[in-house]
Design an enzyme around this catalytic site. Structure first.
Site, mmCIF file in Angstrom:
data_model
loop_
_atom_site.group_PDB
_atom_site.id
_atom_site.type_symbol
_atom_site.label_atom_id
_atom_site.label_comp_id
_atom_site.label_asym_id
_atom_site.label_seq_id
_atom_site.Cartn_x
_atom_site.Cartn_y
_atom_site.Cartn_z
ATOM 1 N N LYS A 22 65.420 -11.118 22.117
ATOM 2 C CA LYS A 22 64.793 -10.323 23.190
ATOM 3 C C LYS A 22 63.273 -10.318 23.006
ATOM 4 C CE LYS A 22 64.679 -5.711 22.695
ATOM 5 N NZ LYS A 22 63.358 -5.088 22.751
ATOM 6 N N ASN A 23 62.833 -10.058 21.765
ATOM 7 C CA ASN A 23 61.398 -9.850 21.540
ATOM 8 C C ASN A 23 60.594 -11.138 21.513
ATOM 9 O OD1 ASN A 23 61.939 -7.168 21.588
ATOM 10 N ND2 ASN A 23 61.788 -6.851 19.376
ATOM 11 N N CYS A 116 57.771 6.890 23.566
ATOM 12 C CA CYS A 116 59.222 6.663 23.669
ATOM 13 C C CYS A 116 59.861 7.414 22.499
ATOM 14 C CB CYS A 116 59.541 5.164 23.630
ATOM 15 S SG CYS A 116 59.546 4.481 21.990
ATOM 16 N N ARG A 121 53.486 5.305 20.287
ATOM 17 C CA ARG A 121 53.333 3.879 20.596
ATOM 18 C C ARG A 121 52.137 3.616 21.520
ATOM 19 N NH1 ARG A 121 59.002 1.171 21.417
ATOM 20 N NH2 ARG A 121 57.820 -0.669 20.820
ATOM 21 N N ASP A 304 63.127 -2.620 12.758
ATOM 22 C CA ASP A 304 64.254 -2.695 13.705
ATOM 23 C C ASP A 304 65.597 -2.821 13.004
ATOM 24 O OD1 ASP A 304 62.524 -4.612 16.301
ATOM 25 O OD2 ASP A 304 62.366 -2.552 15.619
ATOM 26 N N ARG A 396 70.014 -2.768 26.160
ATOM 27 C CA ARG A 396 68.647 -3.287 26.271
ATOM 28 C C ARG A 396 68.436 -4.465 25.326
ATOM 29 N NH1 ARG A 396 64.004 1.010 26.179
ATOM 30 N NH2 ARG A 396 62.982 -0.992 26.451
HETATM 31 C C1 EPZ Z 1 57.341 -4.666 18.797
HETATM 32 O O1 EPZ Z 1 56.901 -3.454 19.384
HETATM 33 C C2 EPZ Z 1 58.809 -4.791 19.114
HETATM 34 N N1 EPZ Z 1 58.993 -4.862 20.563
HETATM 35 C C3 EPZ Z 1 59.562 -3.589 18.537
HETATM 36 O O2 EPZ Z 1 60.936 -3.784 18.793
HETATM 37 C C4 EPZ Z 1 59.338 -3.557 17.027
HETATM 38 O O3 EPZ Z 1 59.974 -2.425 16.498
HETATM 39 C C5 EPZ Z 1 57.842 -3.500 16.744
HETATM 40 O O4 EPZ Z 1 57.175 -4.622 17.381
HETATM 41 C C6 EPZ Z 1 57.536 -3.550 15.255
HETATM 42 O O5 EPZ Z 1 58.082 -4.712 14.706
HETATM 43 C C7 EPZ Z 1 58.723 -6.028 21.193
HETATM 44 O O6 EPZ Z 1 58.344 -7.025 20.593
HETATM 45 C C8 EPZ Z 1 58.947 -6.053 22.675
HETATM 46 P P1 EPZ Z 1 53.672 -2.694 17.297
HETATM 47 P P2 EPZ Z 1 55.328 -3.137 19.504
HETATM 48 O O7 EPZ Z 1 52.558 -2.758 18.281
HETATM 49 O O8 EPZ Z 1 54.577 -4.381 19.658
HETATM 50 C C9 EPZ Z 1 51.016 1.087 16.282
HETATM 51 C C10 EPZ Z 1 63.059 -3.191 19.517
HETATM 52 O O9 EPZ Z 1 63.879 -2.395 19.066
HETATM 53 N N2 EPZ Z 1 50.118 0.637 17.357
HETATM 54 O O10 EPZ Z 1 53.839 -3.824 16.334
HETATM 55 O O11 EPZ Z 1 55.184 -2.074 20.535
HETATM 56 C C11 EPZ Z 1 52.390 1.516 16.795
HETATM 57 O O12 EPZ Z 1 52.364 2.864 17.219
HETATM 58 C C12 EPZ Z 1 61.610 -2.814 19.618
HETATM 59 O O13 EPZ Z 1 63.325 -4.352 19.902
HETATM 60 C C13 EPZ Z 1 48.962 1.356 17.611
HETATM 61 O O14 EPZ Z 1 48.670 2.380 16.969
HETATM 62 O O15 EPZ Z 1 55.036 -2.514 18.072
HETATM 63 C C14 EPZ Z 1 53.260 1.312 15.588
HETATM 64 O O16 EPZ Z 1 53.143 2.432 14.741
HETATM 65 C C15 EPZ Z 1 61.389 -1.388 19.194
HETATM 66 N N3 EPZ Z 1 48.133 0.927 18.604
HETATM 67 C C16 EPZ Z 1 52.638 0.089 14.899
HETATM 68 O O17 EPZ Z 1 51.316 -0.037 15.446
HETATM 69 C C17 EPZ Z 1 48.397 -0.194 19.347
HETATM 70 O O18 EPZ Z 1 47.598 -0.540 20.235
HETATM 71 C C18 EPZ Z 1 53.367 -1.216 15.154
HETATM 72 O O19 EPZ Z 1 53.568 -1.294 16.540
HETATM 73 C C19 EPZ Z 1 49.588 -0.909 19.081
HETATM 74 C C20 EPZ Z 1 50.424 -0.489 18.071
#
Ligand code: EPZ
Length: 417
Positions: A22-23, A116, A121, A304, A396
């Protein structure tokens, strides 16, 4: 709302095929915005989130054709730069259209995704990156409004390694003027897959998969074709399923090199995991050893997989500590597991699991995608019957999970709510 009813105590045995990731599929489908002409992507999983992104792309004027796991997209007719709230709020990954829309049209209006279940996030790092490339960003009535008559390459440092942030900025920088360097970039296989697609389209990208990605902008990109990589989290979920049912499962079509941290950790608990032609084989152990785990960005243990691993620890022979370092609220599954008899104490980012008490079936509620997977795993291991409600969460990210688990000998049934 539909439920999945699980009769626990049945050993899982047999072969299961993993779907496309998916990702990886989400950013790859979005990358079609950068080109004119038909892109063809194969091994795209049939998931709720995939259907959401396809309808968003269609709303932007992209022609989308689906035939089984093959999705073809042509963005020649791109005629909108707006991603509406009702779509973005159902799937935060919709923010991935920001980068390509800025690169292609010089403007984008995308609803702020909002928080969420697992955390606030924010996407501040995405927006800071776009500003570094010369975009003007403003927030109006819950929408991000981005303007960039032209994007210029820049040095961008991510305070936190962000998966979709890295992907979003990569898709903006490929058509920017000059060179962009992304530092502290995410190293996930899904980022590497997107970089491969963009490179096939004619982008100039070096270092994908490392913490420093260098991108030299080009004039235009051309459409391409690509097979989406297998879903490492679905594969990891099936590895744990073998562990919680003392089963013997062959997982076909997965990529073991994407799962090293998970394989290493599961072996520490006593599960036998062998590499076989075309995938992995997992054989559950009579005794499950308690093992601590800490989630980290790739190549560390994936957040995840945290909820799924915790179910295994509930059945283990002692105390273990699960530390969640990526998201601030990713222990929602704990209260549901406690309803099934799990002995878990949460303190901040750590959860102490006292194993050995076994699990008993109960009605439980899914709250986010991976938490719902953990509840299904718990139901497989529990004595008695478990009813998991709000299974739209699991749809999802998992293609027909109850069918795949039933095929392995599990007793699961999806019923209308
Ligand atoms: C991706 O989410 C995945 N989703 C998530 O999978 C996964 O859990 C996550 O990466 C971590 O591996 C997709 O790829 C569609 P991040 P993403 O930006 O990109 C903080 C699932 O179950 N952050 O890597 O949204 C954030 O709050 C989903 O398939 C900021 O502070 O995650 C988090 O604490 C859930 N500011 C950390 O970074 C930003 O601008 C990592 O988030 C962006 C992120």
């Amino acid at each position: 709302m539909e439920k999945i009813i699980i009769e626990g105590g049945h050993r899982l045995e047999g072969t299961v095929a993993v779907s496309g990731a998916k990702n990886a599929a989400l950013p790859i489908l979005v990358s079609a915005l950068l080109t004119e002409g038909w892109n063809t992507f194969d091994n795209v999983p049939d998931l709720r989130d995939i259907r959401t992104i396809k309808s968003l792309l269609a709303d932007l004027g992209v022609q989308v054709e689906t035939s089984g796991s093959v999705v073809k997209l042509d963005a020649s007719g791109l005629n909108s730069h707006e991603a509406p709230y009702d779509l973005v709020r159902t799937m935060r990954a919709s923010v991935l259209v920001l980068g390509p829309l800025l690169a292609r049209l010089g403007r984008a209006r995308v609803s702020l995704p909002g928080g969420c279940a697992i955390g606030a996030r924010p996407i501040d790092l995405h927006l800071k990156g776009f500003e570094a490339l010369g975009a003007k960003i403003s927030l109006n009535e819950g929408y991000i409004e981005a303007e960039a008559p032209s994007l210029k390459g820049a040095e961008i440092y991510f305070d936190i390694s962000t998966v979709t942030g890295t992907e979003n900025l990569m898709m903006a920088a490929v058509l920017a003027e000059g060179c962009t360097t992304l530092r502290n970039a995410a190293r996930e296989p899904e980022v590497v897959a997107l970089a491969e697609v963009l490179s096939q389209m004619g982008a100039r990208i070096e270092g994908a998969g490392t913490a420093v990605i260098k991108i030299t902008g080009v004039e235009a990109l051309k459409p391409t074709s690509f097979t989406v990589i297998p879903d490492r989290i679905e594969a990891g979920t099936f590895l744990v399923a073998a562990g919680v049912t003392q089963g013997d499962i062959k997982i076909e079509g997965c990529e073991p090199s994407h799962l090293q941290a998970v394989i290493n950790k599961l072996r520490q608990t006593g599960i036998t995991i062998e590499q076989e032609p075309g995938g992995l084989r997992a054989i559950g152990a009579e005794t499950i050893s308690s093992t601590d785990v800490k989630t980290l960005p790739y190549p560390g243990f994936p957040t995840d997989m945290q909820a799924q691993f915790m179910v295994l620890m509930c059945l283990a022979n002692g105390l273990s500590v699960t530390s969640e370092t990526v998201f601030e609220n990713r222990f929602i599954h704990v209260s549901e597991l406690q309803r099934m008899g799990a002995d878990i104490t949460v303190s901040g980012h750590a959860a102490v699991v006292k194993g050995g008490g076994g699990l008993t079936g109960a009605p439980v509620m899914a709250t986010d995608l991976r938490a719902s997977a953990s509840l299904i795993l718990a139901g497989l291991a529990a004595t008695g019957t478990t009813e998991v409600s709000r299974v739209y969460h699991i749809d999802r990210g998992y293609e027909a999970i109850e069918k795949k688990l039933t095929q392995l000998g599990g007793h699961l049934e999806r019923v209308p709510g």
